[in-house]
Design an enzyme around this catalytic site. Structure first.
Site, mmCIF file in Angstrom:
data_model
loop_
_atom_site.group_PDB
_atom_site.id
_atom_site.type_symbol
_atom_site.label_atom_id
_atom_site.label_comp_id
_atom_site.label_asym_id
_atom_site.label_seq_id
_atom_site.Cartn_x
_atom_site.Cartn_y
_atom_site.Cartn_z
ATOM 1 N N GLU A 16 85.296 -19.056 -113.181
ATOM 2 C CA GLU A 16 85.005 -20.587 -114.216
ATOM 3 C C GLU A 16 85.160 -20.577 -115.251
ATOM 4 O OE1 GLU A 16 83.374 -23.250 -111.558
ATOM 5 O OE2 GLU A 16 82.691 -22.208 -110.163
ATOM 6 N N SER A 142 84.841 -25.269 -108.399
ATOM 7 C CA SER A 142 85.696 -25.459 -108.951
ATOM 8 C C SER A 142 86.969 -25.700 -107.816
ATOM 9 C CB SER A 142 85.764 -24.827 -110.322
ATOM 10 O OG SER A 142 84.886 -25.105 -111.557
ATOM 11 N N TYR A 210 90.490 -30.547 -114.370
ATOM 12 C CA TYR A 210 89.969 -30.307 -115.564
ATOM 13 C C TYR A 210 91.416 -31.230 -116.794
ATOM 14 C CZ TYR A 210 85.662 -27.675 -113.255
ATOM 15 O OH TYR A 210 85.069 -27.866 -113.025
ATOM 16 N N ARG A 250 75.028 -32.431 -108.822
ATOM 17 C CA ARG A 250 75.673 -33.210 -108.261
ATOM 18 C C ARG A 250 76.148 -33.121 -106.740
ATOM 19 N NH1 ARG A 250 80.354 -31.698 -110.514
ATOM 20 N NH2 ARG A 250 80.855 -31.399 -108.814
ATOM 21 N N ASP A 252 78.778 -33.871 -103.544
ATOM 22 C CA ASP A 252 79.234 -34.532 -103.206
ATOM 23 C C ASP A 252 79.511 -34.543 -101.730
ATOM 24 O OD1 ASP A 252 80.559 -33.698 -106.065
ATOM 25 O OD2 ASP A 252 81.286 -31.328 -104.770
ATOM 26 N N GLU A 266 78.981 -30.390 -100.757
ATOM 27 C CA GLU A 266 78.249 -29.483 -100.623
ATOM 28 C C GLU A 266 76.949 -30.263 -102.242
ATOM 29 O OE1 GLU A 266 80.941 -26.951 -103.990
ATOM 30 O OE2 GLU A 266 81.900 -27.072 -102.059
ATOM 31 N N ASN A 268 75.973 -29.175 -106.095
ATOM 32 C CA ASN A 268 76.269 -28.282 -107.545
ATOM 33 C C ASN A 268 74.925 -28.566 -108.759
ATOM 34 O OD1 ASN A 268 77.274 -27.605 -109.772
ATOM 35 N ND2 ASN A 268 79.561 -27.884 -109.520
ATOM 36 N N GLY A 272 79.670 -30.137 -114.231
ATOM 37 C CA GLY A 272 79.929 -29.548 -115.611
ATOM 38 C C GLY A 272 80.043 -30.300 -116.818
#
Length: 305
Positions: A16, A142, A210, A250, A252, A266, A268, A272
């Site tokens: 990443e 990612s 991205y 964050r 998900d 999961e 994070n 990002g």
């Protein structure tokens, strides 16, 4: 922030790295705009010596992936007694280990996908679950190394045996949850919004995350049932608290309208901070500019004494 020296940690050597460099540059620009003194640090294995020379008052951690968000760089910062952004050592390590995070969530009553942890080589021999199912690295981000195995496919993904595989030997094999992709950013103990992610890709993979035009984000979609919206906000805060996270995270989810399941995939611990990133987008939705968000992260930075 005037008179404060901020070391922005970026780059590193995980897969990443490119995303981290973009996140780090955006954060460094914001810190400068806030009037602080900025030291941009492209992290390598000499980081302890670099930190000693740079001597930042605060470390803004913009690293992504292994070594940057799994508790190891956090340990280095604690040894150096440098306050840093985002979650601490234990929360970072737990969140990066998806299987352990799932166990914590399930014990507390959150709905998580059924599945099992196994070696990637064993997962490649024969179907470990009845398709459809998902295979993903247990400790990577990612969407690297994520595969959806559909009904009718004769065998697991051969790429699991790729000699250039860089995502660890342990993979999670989980039931595939049909439905809608949702995510919720948490800032401190406050959920910001619910975003639905729509993409023309098979799933929300690296390019969808991205690349320009890779996905479309719908913040607080009007067709999402109110009870599901409320539960996603509540469960994201709960996941954040269960692992002992701090700063911005964050979480998900997948929501299946057919069964009304809202499943935690999961969390994070270092979302990002790029132009297409979801946490800054949700912050903007509640009236916080990118610079405001970075300022809050710096003010929230801490280091155990």
């Amino acid at each position: 922030m005037r008179g404060v020296r901020v070391g922005v940690l970026m780059g590193g050597w995980s897969a990443e790295r490119p995303v981290s460099l973009v996140s780090g540059k955006a954060c460094a620009d914001a810190v400068r705009a806030l009037g602080a003194d900025v030291v941009e640090i492209d992290v390598d294995r000499n980081i302890a010596a670099v930190l000693k020379t740079a001597s930042p008052d605060i470390a803004l951690n913009a690293l992504h992936g292994p070594w940057g968000e799994d508790g190891r760089i956090q340990s280095v910062l604690e040894i150096a007694n440098i306050p840093y952004t985002h979650s601490g050592v234990l929360a970072s390590a737990l969140a990066m280990d998806k299987e352990k995070a799932k166990a914590v969530f399930a014990t507390a009553g959150l709905d998580v996908p059924a599945g099992k942890l196994m070696s990637r080589r064993d997962a490649a021999r024969e179907h470990p679950l009845e398709p459809p199912y998902v295979v993903k690295p247990n400790a990577d981000g990612s969407s690297f190394g994520v595969f959806i195995v559909r009904k009718g496919e004769n065998r697991p993904p051969e790429k699991l045996l790729d000699p250039d595989w860089r995502s660890g030997d342990e993979v999670l094999v989980e039931e595939f949850i049909a439905g809608r992709e949702l995510t919720v950013a948490v800032m401190g103990d406050r959920a910001l919004a619910v975003t639905e992610i729509r993409t023309g890709h098979e799933f929300y993979d690296y390019d969808a995350k991205y690349a320009a035009g890779g996905s479309v984000h719908h913040v607080n979609p009007s067709d999402l049932p109110a009870l599901v919206h409320e539960k996603a906000m509540r469960d994201a805060v709960r996941a954040h608290q269960l692992l002992g996270c701090r700063g911005v995270t964050r979480t998900d989810f997948r929501y299946d309208p057919a069964t009304n399941r809202l499943v935690v995939l999961e969390i994070n611990t270092q979302p990002g901070m790029t132009s297409t990133s979801l946490a800054p987008e949700q912050a903007a939705h509640i009236g916080l500019s990118f610079n405001d968000l970075v300022k809050w992260m710096l003010e929230d930075a801490s280091c155990p004494r």
